[in-house]
Design a protein around this motif. Structure first.
Motif, mmCIF file in Angstrom:
data_model
loop_
_atom_site.group_PDB
_atom_site.id
_atom_site.type_symbol
_atom_site.label_atom_id
_atom_site.label_comp_id
_atom_site.label_asym_id
_atom_site.label_seq_id
_atom_site.Cartn_x
_atom_site.Cartn_y
_atom_site.Cartn_z
ATOM 1 N N MET A 192 8.540 47.434 44.489
ATOM 2 C CA MET A 192 9.885 47.373 43.701
ATOM 3 C C MET A 192 10.922 47.138 44.763
ATOM 4 N N LEU A 193 11.927 46.131 44.410
ATOM 5 C CA LEU A 193 13.131 45.975 45.464
ATOM 6 C C LEU A 193 14.012 47.465 45.306
ATOM 7 N N PRO A 194 14.583 47.644 46.533
ATOM 8 C CA PRO A 194 15.422 48.802 46.626
ATOM 9 C C PRO A 194 16.457 48.712 45.803
ATOM 10 N N VAL A 195 17.039 49.952 45.416
ATOM 11 C CA VAL A 195 18.234 50.180 44.374
ATOM 12 C C VAL A 195 19.548 50.267 45.557
ATOM 13 N N ILE A 196 19.386 51.081 46.753
ATOM 14 C CA ILE A 196 20.464 51.331 47.409
ATOM 15 C C ILE A 196 20.052 50.926 48.951
ATOM 16 N N GLN A 197 21.318 50.969 49.649
ATOM 17 C CA GLN A 197 21.428 50.511 51.061
ATOM 18 C C GLN A 197 20.535 51.172 51.917
ATOM 19 N N TYR A 198 20.588 52.629 51.833
ATOM 20 C CA TYR A 198 20.026 53.702 52.821
ATOM 21 C C TYR A 198 18.880 54.101 52.392
ATOM 22 N N THR A 199 17.827 54.044 53.007
ATOM 23 C CA THR A 199 16.515 54.618 52.914
ATOM 24 C C THR A 199 16.131 55.374 54.055
ATOM 25 N N GLY A 200 16.286 56.712 54.098
ATOM 26 C CA GLY A 200 15.850 57.293 55.227
ATOM 27 C C GLY A 200 14.382 57.568 55.639
ATOM 28 N N ALA A 201 14.155 57.758 56.958
ATOM 29 C CA ALA A 201 12.792 58.132 57.294
ATOM 30 C C ALA A 201 12.413 59.384 56.912
ATOM 31 N N GLU A 202 11.091 59.601 56.185
ATOM 32 C CA GLU A 202 10.510 60.939 56.043
ATOM 33 C C GLU A 202 10.616 62.054 57.284
ATOM 34 N N GLY A 203 11.299 63.163 56.698
ATOM 35 C CA GLY A 203 11.444 64.173 57.648
ATOM 36 C C GLY A 203 12.690 64.237 58.882
ATOM 37 N N VAL A 204 13.157 63.128 58.522
ATOM 38 C CA VAL A 204 14.399 62.938 59.518
ATOM 39 C C VAL A 204 15.741 63.234 59.210
ATOM 40 N N LEU A 205 16.425 64.202 59.620
ATOM 41 C CA LEU A 205 17.821 64.406 59.009
ATOM 42 C C LEU A 205 18.702 63.347 60.084
ATOM 43 N N ASP A 206 19.133 62.491 59.400
ATOM 44 C CA ASP A 206 19.845 61.297 59.921
ATOM 45 C C ASP A 206 21.319 61.457 60.033
ATOM 46 N N LEU A 207 21.811 61.870 61.205
ATOM 47 C CA LEU A 207 23.037 61.914 61.427
ATOM 48 C C LEU A 207 23.812 60.738 61.714
ATOM 49 N N LYS A 247 34.967 56.720 50.391
ATOM 50 C CA LYS A 247 35.006 58.014 50.691
ATOM 51 C C LYS A 247 35.717 59.084 50.068
ATOM 52 N N THR A 248 36.568 58.810 49.247
ATOM 53 C CA THR A 248 37.092 59.865 48.343
ATOM 54 C C THR A 248 36.459 59.695 46.937
ATOM 55 N N VAL A 249 35.958 59.074 46.540
ATOM 56 C CA VAL A 249 35.334 58.721 45.141
ATOM 57 C C VAL A 249 33.750 58.316 45.036
ATOM 58 N N ALA A 250 33.564 57.086 45.461
ATOM 59 C CA ALA A 250 32.116 56.874 45.511
ATOM 60 C C ALA A 250 32.200 55.212 46.340
ATOM 61 N N PRO A 251 31.223 54.961 47.422
ATOM 62 C CA PRO A 251 31.110 53.788 47.861
ATOM 63 C C PRO A 251 30.499 52.536 46.988
ATOM 64 N N GLY A 252 29.878 53.072 45.987
ATOM 65 C CA GLY A 252 29.179 52.032 45.166
ATOM 66 C C GLY A 252 30.279 51.481 44.050
#
Ligand SMILES: Cc1ncc(COP(=O)(O)O)c(C=O)c1O
Length: 379
Positions: A1-16, A222-227
Protein backbone atom coordinates in the motif's frame (compact mmCIF):
# COMPACT_ATOMS: atom_id res chain seq x y z
CA UNK A 1 0.00 0.00 0.00
CA UNK A 2 1.25 3.49 -0.78
CA UNK A 3 1.88 5.75 2.22
CA UNK A 4 -0.71 8.25 3.41
CA UNK A 5 1.60 10.60 5.28
CA UNK A 6 5.09 12.08 4.89
CA UNK A 7 6.68 10.83 8.10
CA UNK A 8 7.00 7.16 8.90
CA UNK A 9 9.24 6.64 11.91
CA UNK A 10 11.54 3.71 12.50
CA UNK A 11 10.21 1.18 15.00
CA UNK A 12 11.43 1.85 18.55
CA UNK A 13 13.05 5.23 17.75
CA UNK A 14 12.04 8.44 19.51
CA UNK A 15 12.73 10.74 16.60
CA UNK A 16 13.51 14.27 17.75
CA UNK A 17 14.95 14.98 14.31
CA UNK A 18 11.60 15.92 12.75
CA UNK A 19 9.71 19.17 13.31
CA UNK A 20 6.24 17.67 13.13
CA UNK A 21 3.32 18.18 15.52
CA UNK A 22 2.36 15.69 18.19
CA UNK A 23 -0.48 13.75 16.49
CA UNK A 24 -2.49 13.94 19.70
CA UNK A 25 -2.50 17.75 19.44
CA UNK A 26 -4.07 17.92 15.97
CA UNK A 27 -7.67 19.20 16.30
CA UNK A 28 -9.39 16.28 14.57
CA UNK A 29 -12.86 16.67 16.08
CA UNK A 30 -12.96 20.48 16.18
CA UNK A 31 -11.77 20.70 12.57
CA UNK A 32 -14.21 18.06 11.32
CA UNK A 33 -17.13 19.79 13.01
CA UNK A 34 -16.05 23.25 11.92
CA UNK A 35 -15.41 22.21 8.31
CA UNK A 36 -18.83 20.68 7.84
CA UNK A 37 -20.42 23.82 9.34
CA UNK A 38 -18.27 26.00 7.06
CA UNK A 39 -19.20 24.14 3.88
CA UNK A 40 -22.90 24.21 4.78
CA UNK A 41 -22.75 27.92 5.65
CA UNK A 42 -20.71 28.84 2.56
CA UNK A 43 -22.64 26.51 0.25
CA UNK A 44 -21.36 26.40 -3.33
CA UNK A 45 -19.19 29.47 -2.67
CA UNK A 46 -17.01 27.34 -0.41
CA UNK A 47 -16.32 24.94 -3.27
CA UNK A 48 -15.92 27.09 -6.36
CA UNK A 49 -12.83 29.07 -7.49
CA UNK A 50 -11.88 31.59 -4.80
CA UNK A 51 -11.03 35.30 -4.87
CA UNK A 52 -7.39 35.52 -5.98
CA UNK A 53 -5.73 36.84 -2.78
CA UNK A 54 -7.91 34.67 -0.52
CA UNK A 55 -11.56 34.63 0.55
CA UNK A 56 -12.82 37.84 2.13
CA UNK A 57 -13.82 36.29 5.50
CA UNK A 58 -10.28 34.94 6.04
CA UNK A 59 -8.59 38.19 4.92
CA UNK A 60 -10.83 40.22 7.24
CA UNK A 61 -10.19 37.96 10.21
CA UNK A 62 -6.45 37.85 9.50
CA UNK A 63 -6.22 41.63 9.35
CA UNK A 64 -7.63 41.89 12.89
CA UNK A 65 -5.80 38.83 14.21
CA UNK A 66 -2.37 39.94 12.96
CA UNK A 67 -2.98 43.32 14.59
CA UNK A 68 -3.32 41.46 17.90
CA UNK A 69 -0.23 39.25 17.57
CA UNK A 70 2.18 41.60 15.80
CA UNK A 71 3.38 45.19 15.77
CA UNK A 72 0.72 46.42 13.37
CA UNK A 73 -2.39 45.25 11.55
CA UNK A 74 -2.21 44.81 7.78
CA UNK A 75 -4.95 46.25 5.64
CA UNK A 76 -6.80 43.53 3.71
CA UNK A 77 -4.97 44.52 0.50
CA UNK A 78 -1.63 43.73 2.17
CA UNK A 79 -2.65 40.08 2.65
CA UNK A 80 -2.40 37.08 0.37
CA UNK A 81 -3.46 33.53 1.26
CA UNK A 82 -0.90 30.83 0.41
CA UNK A 83 -0.78 27.05 0.51
CA UNK A 84 1.61 27.22 3.50
CA UNK A 85 4.89 28.99 4.20
CA UNK A 86 6.76 26.65 1.84
CA UNK A 87 4.50 27.51 -1.10
CA UNK A 88 4.68 31.18 -0.09
CA UNK A 89 8.46 31.01 -0.30
CA UNK A 90 8.35 29.17 -3.62
CA UNK A 91 5.98 31.81 -5.03
CA UNK A 92 7.79 34.87 -3.65
CA UNK A 93 11.23 33.61 -4.66
CA UNK A 94 9.89 32.87 -8.15
CA UNK A 95 8.74 36.46 -8.45
CA UNK A 96 11.87 38.03 -6.96
CA UNK A 97 14.77 35.95 -8.27
CA UNK A 98 16.32 34.71 -11.50
CA UNK A 99 18.78 31.84 -11.85
CA UNK A 100 22.31 33.00 -11.06
CA UNK A 101 21.20 35.61 -8.49
CA UNK A 102 22.62 35.61 -4.98
CA UNK A 103 20.10 35.03 -2.17
CA UNK A 104 21.30 35.83 1.34
CA UNK A 105 20.12 33.60 4.18
CA UNK A 106 20.50 33.69 7.92
CA UNK A 107 22.70 31.12 9.53
CA UNK A 108 21.61 28.73 10.88
CA UNK A 109 18.31 28.64 9.05
CA UNK A 110 15.43 26.35 8.07
CA UNK A 111 17.10 23.65 5.99
CA UNK A 112 14.12 22.99 3.70
CA UNK A 113 13.88 26.68 2.80
CA UNK A 114 17.42 26.25 1.49
CA UNK A 115 16.12 23.50 -0.79
CA UNK A 116 13.22 25.62 -2.03
CA UNK A 117 15.62 28.45 -2.82
CA UNK A 118 18.18 26.15 -4.41
CA UNK A 119 15.45 24.98 -6.80
CA UNK A 120 15.42 28.52 -8.22
CA UNK A 121 18.99 28.11 -9.43
CA UNK A 122 20.27 30.89 -7.17
CA UNK A 123 23.51 30.95 -5.21
CA UNK A 124 22.91 30.89 -1.46
CA UNK A 125 25.23 32.95 0.72
CA UNK A 126 25.15 33.25 4.52
CA UNK A 127 24.48 36.79 5.72
CA UNK A 128 27.15 37.84 8.25
CA UNK A 129 25.85 37.03 11.72
CA UNK A 130 26.80 37.78 15.31
CA UNK A 131 25.30 36.81 18.68
CA UNK A 132 22.19 38.92 17.99
CA UNK A 133 21.51 37.45 14.57
CA UNK A 134 22.09 38.99 11.15
CA UNK A 135 24.63 41.82 11.26
CA UNK A 136 22.76 44.55 9.36
CA UNK A 137 25.70 46.78 8.39
CA UNK A 138 27.96 43.89 7.34
CA UNK A 139 25.12 42.37 5.31
CA UNK A 140 24.46 45.67 3.52
CA UNK A 141 28.20 45.85 2.70
CA UNK A 142 28.15 42.28 1.40
CA UNK A 143 25.17 43.08 -0.84
CA UNK A 144 26.96 46.19 -2.15
CA UNK A 145 30.17 44.24 -2.83
CA UNK A 146 28.24 41.54 -4.68
CA UNK A 147 26.47 44.15 -6.79
CA UNK A 148 29.76 45.90 -7.52
CA UNK A 149 30.97 42.53 -8.81
CA UNK A 150 27.99 42.43 -11.19
CA UNK A 151 25.69 40.11 -9.20
CA UNK A 152 22.00 40.66 -8.49
CA UNK A 153 21.04 40.35 -4.80
CA UNK A 154 17.25 40.54 -4.80
CA UNK A 155 16.36 38.86 -1.50
CA UNK A 156 17.33 37.81 1.99
CA UNK A 157 15.55 34.93 3.76
CA UNK A 158 15.40 34.86 7.56
CA UNK A 159 13.55 33.13 10.38
CA UNK A 160 13.94 36.03 12.80
CA UNK A 161 11.45 34.83 15.44
CA UNK A 162 11.89 31.48 17.25
CA UNK A 163 14.33 30.40 14.57
CA UNK A 164 14.30 26.92 13.20
CA UNK A 165 16.72 25.41 14.25
CA UNK A 166 18.23 27.68 16.94
CA UNK A 167 15.06 28.88 18.70
CA UNK A 168 16.64 32.36 18.88
CA UNK A 169 14.78 35.61 18.17
CA UNK A 170 16.47 38.71 16.80
CA UNK A 171 16.33 41.56 19.35
CA UNK A 172 14.12 44.52 18.40
CA UNK A 173 16.93 47.09 17.90
CA UNK A 174 18.62 44.69 15.48
CA UNK A 175 15.31 44.26 13.64
CA UNK A 176 15.07 48.03 13.20
CA UNK A 177 18.65 48.21 11.93
CA UNK A 178 18.10 45.39 9.46
CA UNK A 179 14.93 46.79 7.88
CA UNK A 180 16.58 50.15 7.31
CA UNK A 181 20.06 48.91 6.27
CA UNK A 182 19.14 46.92 3.20
CA UNK A 183 18.50 48.89 0.07
CA UNK A 184 17.03 47.04 -2.88
CA UNK A 185 17.06 43.66 -1.10
CA UNK A 186 13.61 42.31 -0.22
CA UNK A 187 13.60 40.63 3.17
CA UNK A 188 11.51 37.47 3.16
CA UNK A 189 10.70 36.84 6.80
CA UNK A 190 9.54 33.33 7.65
CA UNK A 191 7.31 33.93 10.67
CA UNK A 192 5.96 30.40 11.03
CA UNK A 193 6.41 30.19 14.83
CA UNK A 194 5.13 33.65 15.92
CA UNK A 195 2.09 32.25 17.73
CA UNK A 196 4.03 29.61 19.62
CA UNK A 197 5.70 31.87 22.19
CA UNK A 198 5.87 30.50 25.73
CA UNK A 199 7.46 33.26 27.81
CA UNK A 200 5.63 36.53 27.28
CA UNK A 201 5.59 39.09 24.50
CA UNK A 202 6.88 38.11 21.06
CA UNK A 203 8.98 40.71 19.20
CA UNK A 204 7.26 42.58 16.35
CA UNK A 205 7.91 41.17 12.90
CA UNK A 206 10.38 42.82 10.54
CA UNK A 207 7.37 43.36 8.27
CA UNK A 208 5.59 45.40 10.95
CA UNK A 209 8.65 47.61 11.46
CA UNK A 210 9.27 48.40 7.80
CA UNK A 211 7.20 50.38 5.36
CA UNK A 212 8.12 48.23 2.33
CA UNK A 213 10.53 45.60 1.05
CA UNK A 214 9.60 42.96 3.63
CA UNK A 215 7.39 40.00 2.83
CA UNK A 216 6.34 38.04 5.91
CA UNK A 217 5.30 34.41 5.53
CA UNK A 218 2.80 33.02 8.01
CA UNK A 219 1.51 29.47 8.31
CA UNK A 220 -1.35 27.51 9.84
CA UNK A 221 0.80 24.36 9.79
CA UNK A 222 1.97 24.73 13.38
CA UNK A 223 -1.10 26.42 14.85
CA UNK A 224 -3.77 24.20 13.29
CA UNK A 225 -2.52 21.39 11.04
CA UNK A 226 0.18 20.98 8.37
CA UNK A 227 -2.09 18.84 6.19
CA UNK A 228 -4.32 21.85 5.47
CA UNK A 229 -1.49 23.32 3.36
CA UNK A 230 -2.61 26.79 4.32
CA UNK A 231 -0.78 29.98 5.21
CA UNK A 232 -0.66 33.66 4.31
CA UNK A 233 1.77 36.43 3.63
CA UNK A 234 1.80 40.13 4.37
CA UNK A 235 3.51 42.52 1.99
CA UNK A 236 2.88 45.94 0.51
CA UNK A 237 -0.27 46.17 -1.57
CA UNK A 238 1.65 46.51 -4.85
CA UNK A 239 3.52 43.25 -4.24
CA UNK A 240 0.26 41.48 -3.32
CA UNK A 241 -1.25 42.69 -6.61
CA UNK A 242 1.75 41.29 -8.48
CA UNK A 243 1.15 37.90 -6.90
CA UNK A 244 -2.60 37.99 -7.52
CA UNK A 245 -2.04 38.88 -11.17
CA UNK A 246 0.19 35.92 -11.91
CA UNK A 247 -1.16 33.59 -14.56
CA UNK A 248 -1.61 30.60 -12.32
CA UNK A 249 -3.56 32.57 -9.73
CA UNK A 250 -5.64 34.11 -12.51
CA UNK A 251 -6.31 30.59 -13.73
CA UNK A 252 -7.00 28.86 -10.41
CA UNK A 253 -7.99 31.65 -8.02
CA UNK A 254 -6.97 31.47 -4.37
CA UNK A 255 -4.40 28.68 -4.04
CA UNK A 256 -6.37 26.83 -1.36
CA UNK A 257 -9.87 28.32 -1.30
CA UNK A 258 -11.92 25.61 0.43
CA UNK A 259 -9.44 25.16 3.29
CA UNK A 260 -9.24 28.95 3.58
CA UNK A 261 -13.04 29.13 3.94
CA UNK A 262 -12.93 26.40 6.57
CA UNK A 263 -10.17 28.19 8.47
CA UNK A 264 -12.16 31.44 8.41
CA UNK A 265 -15.06 29.58 10.07
CA UNK A 266 -12.74 27.82 12.57
CA UNK A 267 -11.34 31.24 13.49
CA UNK A 268 -14.49 33.35 13.59
CA UNK A 269 -16.29 30.80 15.79
CA UNK A 270 -13.52 31.14 18.43
CA UNK A 271 -12.06 27.69 17.87
CA UNK A 272 -8.72 29.00 16.59
CA UNK A 273 -7.95 31.09 19.69
CA UNK A 274 -9.00 28.27 22.01
CA UNK A 275 -6.90 25.73 20.13
CA UNK A 276 -3.77 27.89 19.91
CA UNK A 277 -3.85 28.72 23.60
CA UNK A 278 -4.07 24.99 24.39
CA UNK A 279 -1.18 24.33 22.02
CA UNK A 280 0.99 27.00 23.61
CA UNK A 281 0.53 25.36 26.99
CA UNK A 282 1.13 21.85 25.64
CA UNK A 283 4.31 22.80 23.77
CA UNK A 284 5.59 24.86 26.71
CA UNK A 285 5.25 21.75 28.90
CA UNK A 286 7.12 19.70 26.28
CA UNK A 287 9.91 22.27 26.03
CA UNK A 288 10.25 22.38 29.82
CA UNK A 289 10.26 18.57 30.08
CA UNK A 290 13.07 18.16 27.54
CA UNK A 291 15.11 21.03 29.00
CA UNK A 292 14.83 19.63 32.54
CA UNK A 293 15.55 16.06 31.45
CA UNK A 294 18.65 17.06 29.46
CA UNK A 295 19.94 19.20 32.33
CA UNK A 296 19.45 16.30 34.72
CA UNK A 297 21.02 13.63 32.53
CA UNK A 298 23.68 15.63 30.64
CA UNK A 299 24.56 18.58 32.90
CA UNK A 300 27.52 19.57 30.71
CA UNK A 301 25.46 20.12 27.60
CA UNK A 302 25.15 23.71 26.39
CA UNK A 303 22.01 25.20 24.87
CA UNK A 304 19.84 28.29 25.20
CA UNK A 305 16.25 27.76 26.33
CA UNK A 306 14.08 29.00 23.43
CA UNK A 307 11.22 31.34 24.33
CA UNK A 308 9.10 29.79 21.60
CA UNK A 309 9.02 27.46 18.62
CA UNK A 310 9.77 23.76 18.63
CA UNK A 311 13.53 23.28 18.87
CA UNK A 312 16.54 22.99 21.17
CA UNK A 313 19.88 23.70 19.49
CA UNK A 314 22.38 21.62 21.39
CA UNK A 315 26.13 22.26 21.31
CA UNK A 316 27.81 18.87 21.06
CA UNK A 317 31.39 18.25 19.86
CA UNK A 318 31.44 15.97 16.81
CA UNK A 319 27.69 16.11 16.46
CA UNK A 320 27.50 13.69 13.52
CA UNK A 321 29.16 10.90 15.52
CA UNK A 322 26.94 11.64 18.53
CA UNK A 323 23.83 11.54 16.31
CA UNK A 324 24.86 8.13 14.97
CA UNK A 325 25.37 6.71 18.47
CA UNK A 326 22.12 8.29 19.68
CA UNK A 327 20.22 6.59 16.87
CA UNK A 328 21.69 3.22 17.89
CA UNK A 329 20.26 3.93 21.37
CA UNK A 330 16.86 4.75 19.86
CA UNK A 331 16.79 8.55 19.69
CA UNK A 332 16.98 10.61 16.49
CA UNK A 333 18.27 14.20 16.14
CA UNK A 334 19.19 16.39 13.14
CA UNK A 335 22.81 17.29 12.59
CA UNK A 336 23.61 21.00 12.48
CA UNK A 337 25.34 21.28 9.13
CA UNK A 338 22.01 20.86 7.31
CA UNK A 339 21.00 24.30 8.58
CA UNK A 340 24.04 26.14 7.21
CA UNK A 341 25.18 27.04 3.72
CA UNK A 342 28.73 27.82 4.81
CA UNK A 343 29.87 24.51 6.27
CA UNK A 344 29.09 25.48 9.90
CA UNK A 345 27.03 23.52 12.41
CA UNK A 346 29.35 20.54 12.90
CA UNK A 347 29.07 21.01 16.66
CA UNK A 348 25.28 21.25 16.81
CA UNK A 349 22.29 18.97 16.99
CA UNK A 350 18.67 20.07 16.61
CA UNK A 351 16.26 18.35 18.96
CA UNK A 352 12.57 18.96 18.37
CA UNK A 353 10.24 18.65 21.35
CA UNK A 354 7.08 18.96 19.25
CA UNK A 355 6.21 15.37 18.38
CA UNK A 356 6.20 13.58 21.75
CA UNK A 357 4.66 13.71 25.19
CA UNK A 358 6.73 15.04 28.13
CA UNK A 359 7.22 11.44 29.35
CA UNK A 360 8.54 10.28 25.99
CA UNK A 361 10.86 13.31 25.86
CA UNK A 362 12.29 12.34 29.28
CA UNK A 363 12.92 8.87 27.93
CA UNK A 364 14.61 10.36 24.84
CA UNK A 365 16.93 12.44 27.05
CA UNK A 366 17.91 9.33 29.03
CA UNK A 367 18.73 7.44 25.83
CA UNK A 368 20.64 10.44 24.49
CA UNK A 369 22.71 10.66 27.69
CA UNK A 370 23.56 6.97 27.37
CA UNK A 371 24.88 7.55 23.88
CA UNK A 372 27.40 10.21 24.97
CA UNK A 373 30.96 9.28 25.96
CA UNK A 374 31.15 8.79 29.76
CA UNK A 375 32.16 11.97 31.48
CA UNK A 376 29.66 14.09 29.52
CA UNK A 377 26.58 12.68 31.26
CA UNK A 378 25.51 13.01 34.83
CA UNK A 379 26.94 11.06 37.77
C1 LIG B 1 10.74 27.94 9.55
C2 LIG B 1 9.76 27.10 8.84
N1 LIG B 1 9.19 27.54 7.73
C3 LIG B 1 8.29 26.82 7.05
C4 LIG B 1 7.92 25.55 7.48
C5 LIG B 1 6.90 24.79 6.68
O1 LIG B 1 5.71 25.51 6.72
P1 LIG B 1 4.44 25.05 5.87
O2 LIG B 1 4.04 23.70 6.35
O3 LIG B 1 3.44 26.12 6.14
O4 LIG B 1 4.86 25.02 4.44
C6 LIG B 1 8.48 25.04 8.63
C7 LIG B 1 8.13 23.69 9.10
O5 LIG B 1 8.90 23.00 9.71
C8 LIG B 1 9.43 25.83 9.32
O6 LIG B 1 10.01 25.37 10.44
Amino acid sequence: MLPVIQYTGAEGVLDLGWGHPDPSLLPVEAWAESTSEAIRAGGWKALTYGYAPGPGPLLEWLAVHIGAIDGRAPSPDELFVTAGASQGLELVSTVLTRPGDVVLVDSPTYHLALRILADRGVELRAAPTDAQGIDAAATARLADDLRAAGRRVPMLYTVATFNNPSGASMPVPRRRELVSALDGVTIVEDDTYRELGYDGPVPPSLWSLASADVVRLGSFAKTVAPGLRLGYLTADAGFVRRLANRGYIDSGGCVNHTSAMALAHFATTGRYEAHVSELREAYRLRRDALVAALRATVPTIEFAVPAGGWFLWLRVPDAAAVARRALERGVGMSTGERFHVDGGGGDRLRASFSMYSPTALEQAATRFAQSLPTGRRSG
